[in-house]
Design an enzyme around this catalytic site. Structure first.
Site, mmCIF file in Angstrom:
data_model
loop_
_atom_site.group_PDB
_atom_site.id
_atom_site.type_symbol
_atom_site.label_atom_id
_atom_site.label_comp_id
_atom_site.label_asym_id
_atom_site.label_seq_id
_atom_site.Cartn_x
_atom_site.Cartn_y
_atom_site.Cartn_z
ATOM 1 C CB VAL A 1 2.275 -2.345 -3.590
ATOM 2 C CG1 VAL A 1 2.198 -3.848 -3.856
ATOM 3 C CG2 VAL A 1 3.707 -1.858 -3.717
ATOM 4 N NE ARG B 1 -14.049 0.003 -4.748
ATOM 5 C CZ ARG B 1 -13.514 0.398 -3.578
ATOM 6 N NH1 ARG B 1 -12.991 1.609 -3.469
ATOM 7 N NH2 ARG B 1 -13.509 -0.413 -2.530
ATOM 8 C CG PHE B 2 -8.349 -1.719 -4.122
ATOM 9 C CD1 PHE B 2 -9.401 -0.863 -3.827
ATOM 10 C CD2 PHE B 2 -7.932 -2.605 -3.140
ATOM 11 C CE1 PHE B 2 -10.028 -0.894 -2.590
ATOM 12 C CE2 PHE B 2 -8.544 -2.652 -1.898
ATOM 13 C CZ PHE B 2 -9.595 -1.791 -1.627
ATOM 14 N NE ARG C 1 -13.340 5.573 -9.412
ATOM 15 C CZ ARG C 1 -13.584 5.744 -8.116
ATOM 16 N NH1 ARG C 1 -13.161 4.869 -7.239
ATOM 17 N NH2 ARG C 1 -14.258 6.793 -7.690
ATOM 18 N NE ARG D 1 4.545 -8.433 -4.872
ATOM 19 C CZ ARG D 1 4.691 -8.118 -3.575
ATOM 20 N NH1 ARG D 1 5.907 -7.977 -3.061
ATOM 21 N NH2 ARG D 1 3.637 -7.919 -2.808
ATOM 22 N N GLY E 1 12.589 -5.238 0.949
ATOM 23 C CA GLY E 1 11.305 -5.532 1.578
ATOM 24 C C GLY E 1 11.577 -5.984 2.997
ATOM 25 C CG PHE E 2 11.229 -3.361 6.520
ATOM 26 C CD1 PHE E 2 10.654 -3.626 7.756
ATOM 27 C CD2 PHE E 2 10.661 -2.387 5.711
ATOM 28 C CE1 PHE E 2 9.520 -2.949 8.168
ATOM 29 C CE2 PHE E 2 9.520 -1.711 6.121
ATOM 30 C CZ PHE E 2 8.949 -1.990 7.352
ATOM 31 N N PRO F 1 0.732 2.881 0.533
ATOM 32 C CG PRO F 1 -0.277 3.150 2.638
ATOM 33 C CD PRO F 1 0.892 3.607 1.807
ATOM 34 C CG ASP G 1 1.816 -7.827 2.702
ATOM 35 O OD1 ASP G 1 2.470 -8.088 3.739
ATOM 36 O OD2 ASP G 1 2.344 -7.347 1.688
#
Length: 724
Positions: free
Chosen positions: A118, A125-126, A313, A340, A457-458, A541, A631
């Site tokens: 995610v 870049r990510f 990249r 999302r 999604g706890f 992550p 987050d």
């Protein structure tokens, strides 16, 4: 003042209009006028429905608050509580058994169990790194993290450490023995790998040769059969390569010339417009839409500077091999991408409707991420995403089946605007709100032709747990929450319900994030629990974490595990409805202060980057300087937790303010190396980030469902205006 353009009766921010006209529409068969007219029609018809659903949320929460006001305390009547939830339409009757019938879904979702990344889509870049994280170096992942301890001379150092390298090689050979067993002997100490007559021949340490225990694991190779540079295998549905180069620095130290083991890693990735980003205006939204468009077209690039050098990249091409029968074999070189969208709560001024009102942001995301997605469906796109003609959208923070049905209706309307076949837009349902959890079967049924994943999604789910029962009493300490009955039941109930609805082989059943990106040794030990729990994907992550988590799917045959789990139902709604109230509130002053300081520091550390830098997801050091991936979901827990203890007198307003002011210098110290950082202390009355953190706590009980977005958006806009 935002510059606007009239289009289809809408007032569209010029930056968004220009993006659509100059970048998103060209290359499609869509007419500009027809697109904007269609968008206006969707907004006119569905924005009122969106608003009505939010009103239902508020009405239900008000009734729950009132009930708890009359029945507060840990000894509340469970049967009366459940009956009340049914009476107000919170807990619905479970529908009859059914099976989903989603079709046209890629195998990465249906039949491949593996990690899911995610990443914030606003960071190009990510996003590129995540797309390329489909394949990852096991050697790099082991050498560069704490997965291999830095003991007995195995320090990372500033140059290659052969002691550490040998430990990496030994670890990889153990992996090969487990995932690629030989007919006899071990991969440890091997001196050669060649392909001979469509079979693998391995030379052992004693000079003898053997083949594979299961010859069908060999799929192909690169190079020549007698001197392959890479040999491709499959195990538990995941591919991996043994890479060979006796002249490379690592290959020289290996008896068989093996330089690396390349693992299929991030099988799927979620490009996130929601909790990991800070997008508060049209400029922010367009940045995300532009990056998503680049991913869908396959042409997203980013200039990267590293070690004094600059390079471009780009997204990886597919991987090609010679298969064992001599034909060409091609494997996907990139992670299969979901996007999302945001939930139903927020509105955006990127578009104003015919009456000048902001438009629900979730409607905008559905329109514009799907418009961009059209480019991935063109037959000439060699870097296309889906090979089955689908677009995959994750929809978060829905409360119950009516909201899921609304999403399905929205997707259907977007398909009409874009000229797409019905059910092209698939939905991933985040099971992260309590009213969705207890009605999960009905939620899945509401999207039974579109659903491609359910995911626990706890983090957000805990935030909603606290807010829903805010008036019931003080909750347990945050660290104790994972041990509460409801959370184990919630995790099992999700898998049970998904399997009963026929998700196996058709959709993903996912688990949540590993939030400590630097603690890979701990992840290797603990996150295997997710595939063991029946999840065929779980969140990671980073690309490195994806490679290491992939090892777990070689250890656990998830689909076999799902068959075992499906034999019996493990969790009940009654267990999920157990409110995590503290059985006793006799905590010491030190314990209360410690809890307060931990949460205050977490809130400040995240919020200051959100407000001042527009960073929605980052590694934030906790009070003990351990980097945690934070987050908005983690922020929701921390702020709701303190709001709960404040509401019930466990801590006072004075104590909370004192803790925030004392933790601010701690956060300042942790950010001291960032030249762009503005300290929180000592100007607390004027620092917008500090004020935002305070608002989240002191206004926490009145925020819709405990969400942080309204305060964050307002304060971020304020910061941008002041610093324009």
């Amino acid at each position: 003042m935002t510059d606007r353009v009239q289009a289809g009766g809408l007032q569209v921010a010029k930056v968004l209009f220009d993006f659509v006209e100059k970048e998103a529409l060209p290359g499609t068969d869509l007419d500009s006028e027809a697109f904007w007219a269609g968008a206006a029609s969707v907004i006119a018809d569905l924005a009122p429905k969106n608003k009505a659903l939010l009103a239902v949320r508020d009405e239900i929460q008000g009734k729950v608050d009132a009930w708890h006001g009359e029945h507060a305390g840990a000894e509340y009547d469970r049967a009366a509580y459940k009956a009340f939830l049914k009476e107000i339409g919170y807990l619905l009757d479970e529908p009859a058994d059914f099976q989903i019938h989603t079709s046209g879904v890629d195998t990465e979702i249906t039949t491949t169990a593996g990690p899911q990344l995610v990443v914030p889509v606003l960071n190009a870049r990510f996003a590129i790194n995540a797309s390329n994280a489909r394949w990852g170096s096991l050697y790099d992942a082991l050498y560069g993290t704490d997965a291999i301890p830095e003991t007995d001379g195995a320090e990372k150092g500033t140059s290659y450490n052969k002691v550490r390298g040998d430990k990496v090689i030994a670890f990889a050979r153990d992996f090969l023995d487990e995932a690629l067993p030989l007919s006899s002997g071990s991969h440890v100490g091997t001196t050669g790998y060649v392909v001979d007559a469509a079979s693998l021949t391995v030379t052992l340490a004693d000079g003898s040769t053997v083949g594979l225990k299961d010859p069908s694991q060999l799929l192909g190779y690169q190079g020549t059969p007698d001197a392959p540079t890479a040999i491709l295998f499959v195990h538990n549905g995941l591919h991996f390569e043994i890479q060979i180069d006796p002249e490379s620095p690592i290959g020289k130290t290996d008896g068989a010339g093996v330089k690396d083991v390349l693992l299929e890693s991030a099988v799927t990735t979620i490009m996130d417009f929601e909790d990991s980003v800070a997008a508060v205006d049209a400029d922010d939204k367009v940045l995300g839409y532009r990056n998503w468009l680049g991913l869908m077209k396959g042409d997203l690039t980013e200039e990267v500077s590293k070690g004094g050098k600059t390079f471009t990249r780009a997204m990886n091409k597919d991987r090609t091999y010679t298969s064992v029968d001599g034909s060409e074999l091609t494997l996907h070189g990139r992670s299969l991408l979901f996007v999302r969208n945001v939930g139903h709560l927020m509105t955006s001024d990127a578009i104003l409707d015919a009456d000048g009102n902001e438009v629900p942001e979730g409607i905008l995301d559905a329109l514009f991420t799907s418009l961009a997605g059209l480019h991935s469906l063109t037959p000439d796109n060699v870097l296309s995403n889906s090979r089955t003609g689908s677009l995959y959208i994750v929809k978060p923070k829905m409360h119950g089946p009516d909201e899921v049905a609304f999403t399905a209706e929205l997707f259907g309307r977007v398909e009409q605007v874009l000229g797409l076949p019905t059910n092209t837009l698939k939905v991933g349902i985040m099971d992260e709100e309590r009213r969705t959890t207890v009605n999960l079967k009905a939620c899945i049924q509401a999207a039974s032709e579109r659903v491609v994943f359910i995911n626990t999604g706890f983090l957000d789910r805990t935030g909603d747990e606290i807010h829903t029962s805010m008036e019931a009493g003080p909750v347990v300490r945050k660290g104790a929450m994972k041990g509460e009955k409801w959370i184990a039941a919630y995790e099992d109930f999700n898998v049970d319900t998904g399997l009963a609805a026929g998700l196996q082989g058709k959709a993903q059943i996912g688990k949540g994030m590993w939030a400590m990106p630097d603690l890979m040794h701990d992840m290797l030990e603990q996150k295997i629990g997710h595939p063991k729990a029946g999840a065929n994907t779980a969140w990671v992550p980073s690309p490195t974490a994806a490679t290491l988590h992939a090892l777990h799917y070689h250890k656990v045959d998830v689909f076999a595990r799902q068959h075992e789990i499906a034999k019996a139902k493990r969790a009940t709604v009654d267990e999920i409805l157990e409110i995590p109230l503290a059985p006793s509130t006799d905590w010491t002053d030190e314990e209360k202060q410690n809890e307060l300081d931990n949460n205050s520091q977490s809130i400040l550390g995240y919020v200051v980057r959100w407000i001042d830098h527009g960073v929605g997801c980052s590694k934030v050091p906790d009070i003990n300087d351990i980097a945690l991936m934070e987050d908005r979901a983690t922020l929701r827990i921390s702020s709701q937790f303190i709001a709960n203890w404040l509401r019930h007198g466990i801590v006072t307003e004075e104590q909370v303010r004192e803790s925030l002011k004392r933790m601010a210098p701690v956060v300042d110290r942790q950010n001291a190396s960032d030249p762009t950082y503005k300290p929180l202390a000592p100007d607390f009355d004027t620092n917008i980030a500090f004020q935002a953190a305070s608002d989240l706590i002191f206004q926490g009980t009145s925020q819709p469902n405990g969400y942080t977005e309204p305060i964050l958006h307002r304060r971020r806009r304020e910061y941008k205006a002041v610093n324009a």
